[in-house]
Enzyme design. Structure first.
Site, PDB file in Angstrom:
ATOM      1  N   ASP A  17       6.480   4.258 -10.937  1.00  0.00           N
ATOM      2  CA  ASP A  17       7.381   4.049  -9.800  1.00  0.00           C
ATOM      3  C   ASP A  17       8.845   4.027 -10.211  1.00  0.00           C
ATOM      4  OD1 ASP A  17       5.556   4.284  -7.857  1.00  0.00           O
ATOM      5  OD2 ASP A  17       5.498   2.186  -7.266  1.00  0.00           O
TER       6      ASP A  17
ATOM      7  N   ARG B 102       2.318  13.503  -8.633  1.00  0.00           N
ATOM      8  CA  ARG B 102       2.393  12.603  -9.774  1.00  0.00           C
ATOM      9  C   ARG B 102       1.037  12.503 -10.443  1.00  0.00           C
ATOM     10  NH1 ARG B 102       5.006   6.859  -8.687  1.00  0.00           N
ATOM     11  NH2 ARG B 102       3.057   6.232  -7.748  1.00  0.00           N
TER      12      ARG B 102
ATOM     13  N   LYS C 131       3.596  12.081  -3.388  1.00  0.00           N
ATOM     14  CA  LYS C 131       4.548  11.064  -2.908  1.00  0.00           C
ATOM     15  C   LYS C 131       5.533  11.745  -1.977  1.00  0.00           C
ATOM     16  CE  LYS C 131       7.653   7.601  -4.995  1.00  0.00           C
ATOM     17  NZ  LYS C 131       7.891   6.908  -6.276  1.00  0.00           N
TER      18      LYS C 131
ATOM     19  N   GLY D 176       2.657   3.720   1.426  1.00  0.00           N
ATOM     20  CA  GLY D 176       3.217   3.997   2.740  1.00  0.00           C
ATOM     21  C   GLY D 176       3.560   5.463   2.924  1.00  0.00           C
ATOM     22  N   ARG D 177       3.786   6.136   1.799  1.00  0.00           N
ATOM     23  CA  ARG D 177       4.195   7.544   1.900  1.00  0.00           C
ATOM     24  C   ARG D 177       3.559   8.368   0.783  1.00  0.00           C
ATOM     25  NH1 ARG D 177      10.139   7.906  -0.774  1.00  0.00           N
ATOM     26  NH2 ARG D 177       9.917   6.196  -2.218  1.00  0.00           N
TER      27      ARG D 177
ATOM     28  N   GLY E 182       0.819  -1.216   0.000  1.00  0.00           N
ATOM     29  CA  GLY E 182       0.000   0.000   0.000  1.00  0.00           C
ATOM     30  C   GLY E 182       0.845   1.255   0.000  1.00  0.00           C
TER      31      GLY E 182
ATOM     32  N   ASP F   5       3.630  -4.810  -7.591  1.00  0.00           N
ATOM     33  CA  ASP F   5       3.014  -3.559  -7.115  1.00  0.00           C
ATOM     34  C   ASP F   5       3.515  -2.359  -7.915  1.00  0.00           C
ATOM     35  OD1 ASP F   5       5.369  -4.485  -5.575  1.00  0.00           O
ATOM     36  OD2 ASP F   5       5.320  -2.463  -4.754  1.00  0.00           O
TER      37      ASP F   5
END
Ligand code: AMP
Ligand code: MG
Length: 503
Positions: A268, A182, A119, A98-99, A96, A258
């Site tokens: 990512d 983003r 992010k 996290g940040r 998930g 992910d």
């Protein structure tokens, strides 16, 4: 040019947010607020993207507030997205954001829906002990890479802005902190499906699949089995995406499930980098010890990830006959090598100036592609420049002033076969060369240039090098007389290059 300073006066946030993900998919996220930051300052802002989103008129100080999360833009409803994922082959049922936080969705000037995501906006319930923060260097890197990929015509998430937070984040040493905003077609990942599948939540899984189809592939609703068709479409999108990565030497570095987007865009940017010398075994990431995500492995890993997606779709494809569902999905998955090869051959043929016939890429061309790559590997040649040097050779002009060295005699046997094949088409050599230049970049984010620019921006507050690099990367096919340092491979005394996940 991406960097700019907005006039201070301006309108408030001019576009309304939509929240289709939050409304349709309860259980796939947690509402959460960004952590306050002390002194947000806009470092980079992507004007072209802002205009596309209809955001052109927001004033600078407000933007820094909005895009750091210190103030929420009107209508934002931040949520941390839940997902699972296979990381380096090991399954984690609970990852998930996290940040990171999804602020909401924005409909652009042509009616397309985009996620706006922060992010580095603080630890969420999915942080697993992480600090929820991001350092300025890696966020600038993600901005740069996303713009480079977009300019190369490769589907990618893009950064709207990088905002320095005015606080230090603790890594091996304290680093300036930042928040990246983003923009993505969505943040639905293979891992989002895995999150629901592992929980045996069939109703929610179907909701996610239906939502995904409606958002990304609405034409699939008319298919006899839309969920099977969903796998087919994601497979086709990923096969083409990876073929495009291969064609520019892009190495993602963390192709965990992910980090694989259902919308088939590059997402990512962590330890990613562009290959310099051609070698399929190339790995840059410091944590990829086994070379799982090496350049040459990327197609195979994409298929592996698609198998993980297919596993999730089994109960949707046929909820009464599992074996039947598996047989149907397996048949689709087995198409991957052919679908990938079709894209790969077409793109690499174009890189060599060769056009497919209506029947596809001919055998002679395929053999020329493979022999050329073998040659590059044997001679440790720079992958990017090799194709520009071929075009230059075809033109018969000396382009050493652009950094394009003449072709060595060792290439002769291959070169003769290639030129014979080109001449057989009857097309003028100069025109072929021009077509090649239009699909072979001369400027890519060279590792030494990226590091140099990020160091100056991060530690000396000097954005000049980053701006100059971005300007070349935004127009990667046009050789400039003044830009030889941007096309040259890294100096031999520089390296070996390592990239890091610790962002
Ligand atoms: P990434 O490598 O960026 O794809 O991240 C992998 C997972 O680790 C995701 O679930 C991230 O949200 C999480 N993560 C990475 N860095 C941090 C951090 N500093 N704090 C909290 N979570 C993080
Ligand atoms: Mg990730």
């Amino acid at each position: 040019m991406s960097l700019f300073v907005m006039p201070v006066a301006g309108l408030p946030w001019p576009v309304p947010f939509e929240h289709s993900f939050a409304e349709r998919l309860p259980g796939c996220y947690q509402p959460w607020q960004p952590a306050p930051v002390p002194a947000p300052r806009l470092v980079l802002f992507n004007r072209a993207l802002a205009e596309q989103l209809g955001l052109g008129d927001v004033a600078t100080p407000l933007l820094a507030e909005f895009l750091s999360g210190r103030q929420l833009p009107p209508g934002a409803r931040p949520i941390a997205l839940a997902y699972a994922g296979h990381q380096f082959g090991h399954f984690n049922p609970q990852l998930g954001d996290g940040r990171a936080l999804l602020l909401g969705e924005i409909r652009d000037t042509s009616g397309r829906l985009w996620d706006l995501h922060l992010k580095g906006s603080g630890a969420t319930p999915f942080a697993r002990g992480g600090d929820g923060k991001a350092a300025l260097g890696p966020m600038l890197r993600e901005y740069l890479m996303g713009e480079a990929m977009t300019a190369l015509g490769i589907p990618s998430t893009r950064a709207l802005a990088v905002v320095a937070t005015g606080e230090a984040v603790q890594r091996e040493r304290p680093l300036p902190g930042a928040v990246l905003s983003r923009v993505a077609s969505s943040h639905i990942r293979v891992g989002t499906f895995q999150f629901l599948a592992i929980r045996d939540d069939l109703a929610k899984l179907r909701d996610l699949a239906d939502y995904t189809i409606q958002r990304h592939y609405p034409q699939l609703r008319a298919e006899a089995n839309p969920y099977l068709a969903l796998l087919r479409r994601v497979l086709e999108g990923q096969a083409e995406l990876i073929a495009r990565w291969q064609a520019v030497g892009f190495i993602h570095g963390v192709m965990n499930t992910d980090n694989m987007s259902i919308a088939a865009e590059t997402i990512d940017y962590g330890p990613c980098a562009f290959m310099d010398r051609y070698d399929p075994a190339t790995v840059f990431s410091s944590i990829d010890h086994g070379g799982r995500y090496a350049y040459g492995e990327q197609p195979r890993i994409a298929q592996w990830n698609l198998v993980r997606l297919a596993e999730c779709l089994v109960p949707l494809v046929d909820d009464t006959d599992e074996e039947h569902a598996i047989a149907l999905l397996t048949e689709e998955l087995n198409r991957f090598p052919d679908v990938f090869a079709r894209h790969w051959q077409r793109i690499f043929a174009a890189k060599l100036g060769l056009r497919p016939s209506s029947a596809g890429v001919d055998e002679v061309t395929v053999s020329l592609i493979h022999r050329f790559l073998e040659l590059l590997q044997k001679e440790a040649e720079d992958f990017t420049l090799a194709f520009r040097r071929l075009a230059s050779h075809l033109r018969g002009t000396d382009e050493r002033d652009l950094g394009l060295e003449p072709i060595p005699a060792t290439w002769d046997p291959w070169l003769q076969d290639w030129q014979r094949h080109i001449d057989a088409t009857g097309e003028d050599r100069r025109r072929v060369a021009a077509r090649m230049d239009a699909c072979n970049p001369i400027y890519i984010p060279r590792n030494h240039l990226v590091e140099e620019a990020l160091a100056a921006a991060q530690f000396a507050g000097d954005l000049g090098l980053l701006q100059a690099l971005l300007a070349r990367l935004e127009d990667p096919y046009t050789a400039r007389a003044d830009s030889i340092r941007y096309s040259q491979p890294m100096p031999t005394d520089w390296g070996p290059y390592r990239t890091f996940c610790g962002t």
